[in-house]
Write an enzyme that holds these catalytic residues in place. Structure first.
Site, PDB file in Angstrom:
ATOM      1  N   SER A  58     -10.830  -0.550   3.698  1.00 20.77           N
ATOM      2  CA  SER A  58     -10.049  -0.766   4.929  1.00 20.77           C
ATOM      3  C   SER A  58      -9.614   0.589   5.473  1.00 20.77           C
ATOM      4  O   SER A  58      -8.982   1.360   4.745  1.00 20.77           O
ATOM      5  CB  SER A  58      -8.803  -1.591   4.636  1.00 20.77           C
ATOM      6  OG  SER A  58      -9.180  -2.826   4.087  1.00 20.77           O
TER       7      SER A  58
ATOM      8  N   GLU B  14      -5.254   4.043   6.375  1.00 21.54           N
ATOM      9  CA  GLU B  14      -4.921   3.866   4.954  1.00 21.54           C
ATOM     10  C   GLU B  14      -5.393   5.056   4.107  1.00 21.54           C
ATOM     11  O   GLU B  14      -4.665   5.512   3.230  1.00 21.54           O
ATOM     12  CB  GLU B  14      -5.557   2.564   4.454  1.00 21.54           C
ATOM     13  CG  GLU B  14      -5.202   2.257   3.019  1.00 21.54           C
ATOM     14  CD  GLU B  14      -5.966   1.062   2.463  1.00 21.54           C
ATOM     15  OE1 GLU B  14      -5.772  -0.056   2.971  1.00 21.54           O
ATOM     16  OE2 GLU B  14      -6.748   1.253   1.526  1.00 21.54           O
TER      17      GLU B  14
ATOM     18  N   ARG C 121       0.843  -1.212   0.000  1.00 20.85           N
ATOM     19  CA  ARG C 121       0.000   0.000   0.000  1.00 20.85           C
ATOM     20  C   ARG C 121       0.876   1.260   0.000  1.00 20.85           C
ATOM     21  O   ARG C 121       0.572   2.248   0.659  1.00 20.85           O
ATOM     22  CB  ARG C 121      -0.942   0.041   1.207  1.00 20.85           C
ATOM     23  CG  ARG C 121      -1.900  -1.067   1.292  1.00 20.85           C
ATOM     24  CD  ARG C 121      -2.896  -1.094   0.125  1.00 20.85           C
ATOM     25  NE  ARG C 121      -3.626  -2.326   0.198  1.00 20.85           N
ATOM     26  CZ  ARG C 121      -3.181  -3.493  -0.302  1.00 20.85           C
ATOM     27  NH1 ARG C 121      -2.039  -3.539  -0.988  1.00 20.85           N
ATOM     28  NH2 ARG C 121      -3.861  -4.586  -0.169  1.00 20.85           N
TER      29      ARG C 121
HETATM   30  C1  LIG Z   1     -15.476  -0.566  -0.520  1.00 23.06           C
HETATM   31  C2  LIG Z   1     -14.016  -0.283  -0.773  1.00 23.06           C
HETATM   32  C3  LIG Z   1     -13.145  -1.341  -0.979  1.00 23.06           C
HETATM   33  C4  LIG Z   1     -11.783  -1.103  -1.214  1.00 23.06           C
HETATM   34  N1  LIG Z   1     -10.954  -2.167  -1.406  1.00 23.06           N
HETATM   35  C5  LIG Z   1      -9.636  -1.979  -1.643  1.00 23.06           C
HETATM   36  C6  LIG Z   1      -8.759  -3.081  -1.839  1.00 23.06           C
HETATM   37  O1  LIG Z   1      -9.167  -4.235  -1.836  1.00 23.06           O
HETATM   38  N2  LIG Z   1      -7.439  -2.825  -2.055  1.00 23.06           N
HETATM   39  C7  LIG Z   1      -6.952  -1.553  -2.101  1.00 23.06           C
HETATM   40  O2  LIG Z   1      -5.738  -1.392  -2.296  1.00 23.06           O
HETATM   41  N3  LIG Z   1      -7.752  -0.478  -1.921  1.00 23.06           N
HETATM   42  C8  LIG Z   1      -9.078  -0.648  -1.687  1.00 23.06           C
HETATM   43  N4  LIG Z   1      -9.916   0.418  -1.488  1.00 23.06           N
HETATM   44  C9  LIG Z   1      -9.351   1.784  -1.488  1.00 23.06           C
HETATM   45  C10 LIG Z   1      -9.513   2.553  -2.826  1.00 23.06           C
HETATM   46  O3  LIG Z   1     -10.565   2.031  -3.600  1.00 23.06           O
HETATM   47  C11 LIG Z   1      -8.237   2.519  -3.667  1.00 23.06           C
HETATM   48  O4  LIG Z   1      -7.173   3.082  -2.951  1.00 23.06           O
HETATM   49  C12 LIG Z   1      -8.400   3.299  -4.987  1.00 23.06           C
HETATM   50  O5  LIG Z   1      -7.258   3.125  -5.797  1.00 23.06           O
HETATM   51  C13 LIG Z   1      -8.656   4.785  -4.787  1.00 23.06           C
HETATM   52  O6  LIG Z   1      -9.015   5.315  -6.055  1.00 23.06           O
HETATM   53  P1  LIG Z   1      -9.784   6.692  -6.194  1.00 23.06           P
HETATM   54  O7  LIG Z   1      -9.810   7.024  -7.651  1.00 23.06           O
HETATM   55  O8  LIG Z   1     -11.080   6.622  -5.512  1.00 23.06           O
HETATM   56  O9  LIG Z   1      -8.780   7.679  -5.442  1.00 23.06           O
HETATM   57  P2  LIG Z   1      -9.125   8.901  -4.469  1.00 23.06           P
HETATM   58  O10 LIG Z   1      -9.741   8.380  -3.227  1.00 23.06           O
HETATM   59  O11 LIG Z   1      -9.860   9.955  -5.199  1.00 23.06           O
HETATM   60  O12 LIG Z   1      -7.659   9.421  -4.138  1.00 23.06           O
HETATM   61  C14 LIG Z   1      -6.787   8.654  -3.341  1.00 23.06           C
HETATM   62  C15 LIG Z   1      -5.385   9.276  -3.401  1.00 23.06           C
HETATM   63  O13 LIG Z   1      -4.863   9.145  -4.722  1.00 23.06           O
HETATM   64  C16 LIG Z   1      -4.547  10.435  -5.258  1.00 23.06           C
HETATM   65  N5  LIG Z   1      -4.877  10.406  -6.690  1.00 23.06           N
HETATM   66  C17 LIG Z   1      -6.053  10.048  -7.256  1.00 23.06           C
HETATM   67  N6  LIG Z   1      -5.944  10.102  -8.593  1.00 23.06           N
HETATM   68  C18 LIG Z   1      -4.684  10.502  -8.879  1.00 23.06           C
HETATM   69  C19 LIG Z   1      -3.957  10.758 -10.077  1.00 23.06           C
HETATM   70  N7  LIG Z   1      -4.510  10.621 -11.291  1.00 23.06           N
HETATM   71  N8  LIG Z   1      -2.658  11.171  -9.973  1.00 23.06           N
HETATM   72  C20 LIG Z   1      -2.079  11.344  -8.762  1.00 23.06           C
HETATM   73  N9  LIG Z   1      -2.720  11.130  -7.599  1.00 23.06           N
HETATM   74  C21 LIG Z   1      -3.998  10.706  -7.655  1.00 23.06           C
HETATM   75  C22 LIG Z   1      -5.402  11.417  -4.472  1.00 23.06           C
HETATM   76  O14 LIG Z   1      -4.812  12.715  -4.480  1.00 23.06           O
HETATM   77  C23 LIG Z   1      -5.383  10.790  -3.103  1.00 23.06           C
HETATM   78  O15 LIG Z   1      -4.171  11.102  -2.452  1.00 23.06           O
HETATM   79  C24 LIG Z   1     -11.281   0.224  -1.237  1.00 23.06           C
HETATM   80  C25 LIG Z   1     -12.178   1.293  -1.023  1.00 23.06           C
HETATM   81  C26 LIG Z   1     -13.520   1.044  -0.799  1.00 23.06           C
HETATM   82  C27 LIG Z   1     -14.454   2.200  -0.593  1.00 23.06           C
END
Ligand SMILES: Cc1cc2nc3c(=O)[nH]c(=O)nc-3n(C[C@H](O)[C@H](O)[C@H](O)COP(=O)(O)OP(=O)(O)OC[C@H]3O[C@@H](n4cnc5c(N)ncnc54)[C@H](O)[C@@H]3O)c2cc1C
Length: 362
Positions: free
Chosen positions: A245, A345, A171
């Site tokens: 998480s 996280e 992570r």
């Molecule tokens: C129900 C649920 C289940 C999940 N299961 C998992 C899992 O199994 N494994 C796991 O690893 N994660 C999991 N996650 C966490 C999450 O889905 C991931 O971390 C996902 O990659 C976040 O994507 P996002 O586009 O929503 O990012 P955001 O939440 O919008 O942003 C997260 C971070 O990434 C940065 N960011 C976003 N896009 C960019 C970009 N293009 N360039 C640079 N920085 C950027 C943001 O600034 C922020 O710091 C889960 C979340 C939920 C709600």
């Protein structure tokens, strides 16, 4: 000549709660949705010229937004596009940072390209996948990353980075270590045509009941398992408002892990622990449960998911302050019981103090 005070499509005081899966927090002082690379880079440069802080938003599934909102400019990355090219020994799938991650996984599985099938059901957008090196059921995106293109805000230039330059860990990545410097524009994955599903995780193997499942059977089994833990976004699920998480699995020394096992008094049941380069990784969910917090724990607007002790759920009407107070309580109980501090996280956005201070570390 005076600089323009606005950017095409710029909006002000845009509520962020509906753009996050936790559904808490205030508004973005300025907000732009960037549907093309040119617009994204233009907005980043516009903010840099004015000395405005910039925050990048993907699908908002790994974010906790402060109740007071976020100053500066929030740019939501919505750059689309998918393509695949044959490369030696595989296929290279290229996707714009604004594509949905789970939809991309489905697209690759349908075409018989293996490598990310166990990452099905993870919410969010492609550009965020490398930020925390998303992982589930034994796969991590970093293992399949061929390269990514990003806008380097320090160098004011578009750069291409290979996996070694991303410094992936559990992570973790270079992007997580230096937040804000790189904005991911496009991600390329190296996948394997004709592959069987990868089964590295005992629970997945048990659910599938075969060693050589197809890619789509593997993806379906992962989605099934995830649904059972409320780890896919389902509008009908009472646990739906979460950031997945909330705590990382802690990595401690082997001596500290032994001490936790003794303190847990496991009654013969083995404590989950996995060796890592730096010691032993423990299960945060197990520690929370063993510290006396069962699924559904908590009386207020925020509590533990009824399906998974690692997810903090906004049961409706919660504030970011409620989430922080509850997270601090969970951490304190785990620390009191086992001497281990859990670390969150999700990324905290818009707060005036560091995460440790907000959560009240010793
Ligand atoms: C129900 C649920 C289940 C999940 N299961 C998992 C899992 O199994 N494994 C796991 O690893 N994660 C999991 N996650 C966490 C999450 O889905 C991931 O971390 C996902 O990659 C976040 O994507 P996002 O586009 O929503 O990012 P955001 O939440 O919008 O942003 C997260 C971070 O990434 C940065 N960011 C976003 N896009 C960019 C970009 N293009 N360039 C640079 N920085 C950027 C943001 O600034 C922020 O710091 C889960 C979340 C939920 C709600």
């Amino acid at each position: 000549m005076a600089r323009p005070t606005t950017f095409p499509g710029l909006r002000t005081q845009v509520p962020l709660a509906p753009r996050t899966t936790l559904g808490v927090g205030g508004a973005a002082q300025r907000f732009v949705e960037a549907t093309s690379e040119a617009r994204l880079v233009g907005a980043l440069r516009w903010a840099a010229d004015r000395g405005l802080p910039v925050h990048v938003l993907g699908g908002g599934s790994n974010l906790l937004v402060a109740d007071r909102g976020v100053e500066g400019l929030v740019v939501q990355v919505a750059v689309g596009g998918r393509a695949a090219v044959e490369v030696e020994g595989g296929v290279e799938v290229r996707a714009g940072a604004g594509e949905g991650w789970d939809a991309l996984v489905g697209w690759t599985v349908e075409r018989g390209w293996g490598g990310v099938e166990c990452l099905a059901g993870i919410p969010g957008r492609v550009g965020a996948a490398p930020i925390q090196n998303i992982g589930a059921y034994g796969q991590e995106v970093g293992e399949r990353l061929a390269w990514l293109r990003a806008f380097d805000r320090e160098a004011d230039a578009i750069v291409t980075l290979g996996p070694a330059a991303c410094d992936f860990g559990y992570r973790h990545s270079r992007f997580k270590a230096h937040p804000g410097r790189f904005v991911v524009l496009e991600v390329a994955l190296r996948l394997t045509p004709g592959a069987a599903g990868e089964v590295r995780y005992a629970q997945l193997a048990g659910h599938l009941g075969t060693d050589a499942p197809t890619l789509s059977a593997t993806r379906d089994a992962v989605l099934d398992l995830r649904r059972g833990k409320s780890m896919v976004i389902d509008p009908a699920d009472p646990n739906r408002r979460s950031a997945g998480s909330f705590f990382l699995n802690p990595v401690v020394s082997t001596d500290a892990a032994d001490a936790v096992a003794t303190a847990a008094g496991t009654d013969g049941e083995a404590m989950p622990r996995w060796p890592t380069a730096d010691g032993q990784k423990l299960s945060a969910a197990w520690l929370i449960q063993r510290a006396g917090m069962a699924p559904g724990f908590g009386e207020g607007a925020v509590g533990l998911s009824t399906k998974h002790t690692l997810a903090l759920v906004n049961r409706g009407g919660a504030t970011a302050a409620d989430v922080i107070a509850f997270a601090a309580e969970v951490r304190r109980r785990v620390h009191d019981r086992f001497g281990v501090w859990l670390h969150p996280e999700p990324v905290f956005l818009g707060f005036d103090r560091p995460v440790e201070a907000l959560l009240g570390d010793a």
